[in-house]
Design an enzyme around this catalytic site. Structure first.
Site, PDB file in Angstrom:
ATOM      1  N   LYS A 240       0.817  -1.216   0.000  1.00  0.00           N
ATOM      2  CA  LYS A 240       0.000   0.000   0.000  1.00  0.00           C
ATOM      3  C   LYS A 240       0.854   1.269   0.000  1.00  0.00           C
ATOM      4  CE  LYS A 240      -3.687  -2.483   2.282  1.00  0.00           C
ATOM      5  NZ  LYS A 240      -4.464  -2.769   1.069  1.00  0.00           N
ATOM      6  N   GLY A 241       1.971   1.240   0.744  1.00  0.00           N
ATOM      7  CA  GLY A 241       2.806   2.449   0.824  1.00  0.00           C
ATOM      8  C   GLY A 241       3.412   2.795  -0.519  1.00  0.00           C
TER       9      GLY A 241
ATOM     10  N   GLY B  10      -7.918   1.949  -3.579  1.00  0.00           N
ATOM     11  CA  GLY B  10      -7.796   2.774  -2.371  1.00  0.00           C
ATOM     12  C   GLY B  10      -6.430   3.437  -2.297  1.00  0.00           C
ATOM     13  N   ASP B  11      -5.407   2.749  -2.783  1.00  0.00           N
ATOM     14  CA  ASP B  11      -4.049   3.322  -2.766  1.00  0.00           C
ATOM     15  C   ASP B  11      -3.950   4.493  -3.740  1.00  0.00           C
ATOM     16  OD1 ASP B  11      -3.467   1.303  -1.006  1.00  0.00           O
ATOM     17  OD2 ASP B  11      -2.659  -0.017  -2.560  1.00  0.00           O
TER      18      ASP B  11
ATOM     19  N   GLY C  36     -16.206   2.729  -2.484  1.00  0.00           N
ATOM     20  CA  GLY C  36     -16.088   2.017  -3.762  1.00  0.00           C
ATOM     21  C   GLY C  36     -16.800   2.769  -4.875  1.00  0.00           C
TER      22      GLY C  36
ATOM     23  N   GLY D 124     -18.499   6.178  -4.465  1.00  0.00           N
ATOM     24  CA  GLY D 124     -17.747   7.412  -4.199  1.00  0.00           C
ATOM     25  C   GLY D 124     -17.301   7.506  -2.751  1.00  0.00           C
TER      26      GLY D 124
ATOM     27  N   ASP E  39     -10.343  -4.603 -12.378  1.00  0.00           N
ATOM     28  CA  ASP E  39      -9.492  -5.013 -11.246  1.00  0.00           C
ATOM     29  C   ASP E  39      -9.507  -3.877 -10.221  1.00  0.00           C
ATOM     30  OD1 ASP E  39      -7.530  -5.889  -9.534  1.00  0.00           O
ATOM     31  OD2 ASP E  39      -5.942  -6.032 -11.042  1.00  0.00           O
TER      32      ASP E  39
END
Ligand code: RIB
Length: 314
Positions: free
Chosen positions: A41-42, A252-253, A223, A226, A247
């Protein structure tokens, strides 16, 4: 330099399988395809921030192995400053195994590997300390929480916590020092002591998050629906762009990286959320995470289609 972002977070080697369903215990399931790619994620958020035009530093740990070398190459190629990314002897780079179904939804198993070695002591021993001077410090939960707290404490900038991945232990965590919290609905439930699938409206969830965490500004991501934003005074609904999901991994990242970059550039919160929402929407239409992060000019253009509406929490 103005507009700097420091991401304190993880890098994971990604192994992504396309599957029709998850295997059950004891079963060996043939997938439709598999590939190795960049994840964590980072690192995903750092690349999204840099592509959106913010000078971005990545603070993290990888192992002395091919995945660790490849992480350095990716971040350097994307223009991310890696002066505070350490390569650790004797540890393996983190790994994420990702299963993506026909609807583009995913299930992920991670092994933190070297990411778990980004301890407060490790942070204190860094020669380069970009989190201290960045306009925005962005963190997620694939590195130790005590390290994130230390980085936020030492930072002069805006502290954004993306509480992912979440777990039940977060229900009692003290979020003082966080300026902006960006959970998705599952993470928000866990943060407020509910089961991950508890039936609750998004307004109620935001209300509970505000009461429980006392974080002054919150972006609850929903999602394809919004996000629901509390800007410190008022709640807003910010739609996503309509897209055919291929996909959703890393959406979120992308959202968090672009949000951090836009805020560091001085963009007001609601406009920054519009850009983040446009970028995340565009990313789910393309396979993978890094290849799916859209260029800044496209994000700016498509963000104009997103119209936030004020809403009540009552
Ligand atoms: O958010 C998606 C990411 O979560 C993947 O890249 C995987 O590595 C996990 O860290």
């Amino acid at each position: 330099m103005r507009g700097r972002v420091a991401v304190v977070g993880s890098y994971n080697l990604g192994i992504t399988y396309r599957v029709s369903r998850l295997p059950v215990w004891g079963e060996t399931l043939a997938g439709q395809s598999a590939r190795f790619d960049h994840g964590g994620k980072g690192s995903n958020q750092a690349v999204a921030s840099a592509r959106f035009g913010a000078p971005t530093s990545f603070v993290g740990c990888v192992g002395q192995d091919p995945a660790g070398h490849s992480a350095r190459a990716l971040l350097a190629d994307e223009g991310v400053d890696i002066g505070s990314l350490e390569t650790l002897e004797g540890y393996a780079t983190g790994v994420g195994s990702i299963f993506v179904d026909a609807a583009g939804e995913n299930a992920i198993v991670i092994d933190l590997g070297a990411n778990a070695q980004l301890t407060p002591q490790a942070l204190a021993s860094r020669r380069q300390t970009p989190w201290r001077t960045a306009d925005v410090v962005l963190a997620q939960l694939e590195v130790p929480w005590d390290t994130i707290k230390l980085a936020f404490r030492e930072s002069e900038g805006l502290a954004i916590l993306n509480p992912a991945p979440a777990h039940h232990g977060l229900a009692t965590v003290d979020f003082r020092g966080v300026d902006l919290l960006t959970p998705n609905a599952t993470e928000a439930r866990l943060l407020t002591g509910m089961d991950a699938d508890a039936a609750v409206s998004d307004r109620d969830l935001l209300h509970r998050l505000l009461e429980r965490t006392r974080v002054p500004r919150i972006v609850l991501t929903l999602g394809s629906a919004g996000s629901l934003v509390w800007d410190g005074e008022q709640a807003w609904r910010v739609p996503a762009l309509p897209v055919q999901a291929v996909d959703t991994t890393g959406a979120g990242d992308v959202f968090n990286g672009v949000l951090a970059a836009a805020l560091a550039q001085g963009t007001p919160l609601l406009s920054a959320v519009r850009a983040a929402s446009a970028a995340a929407s565009l990313s789910v239409g393309i396979e993978g995470v890094i290849p799916a992060i859209p260029p800044a000019d496209l994000v700016h253009r498509r963000a104009l289609e997103i119209k936030p509406e004020p809403t009540s929490l009552d």
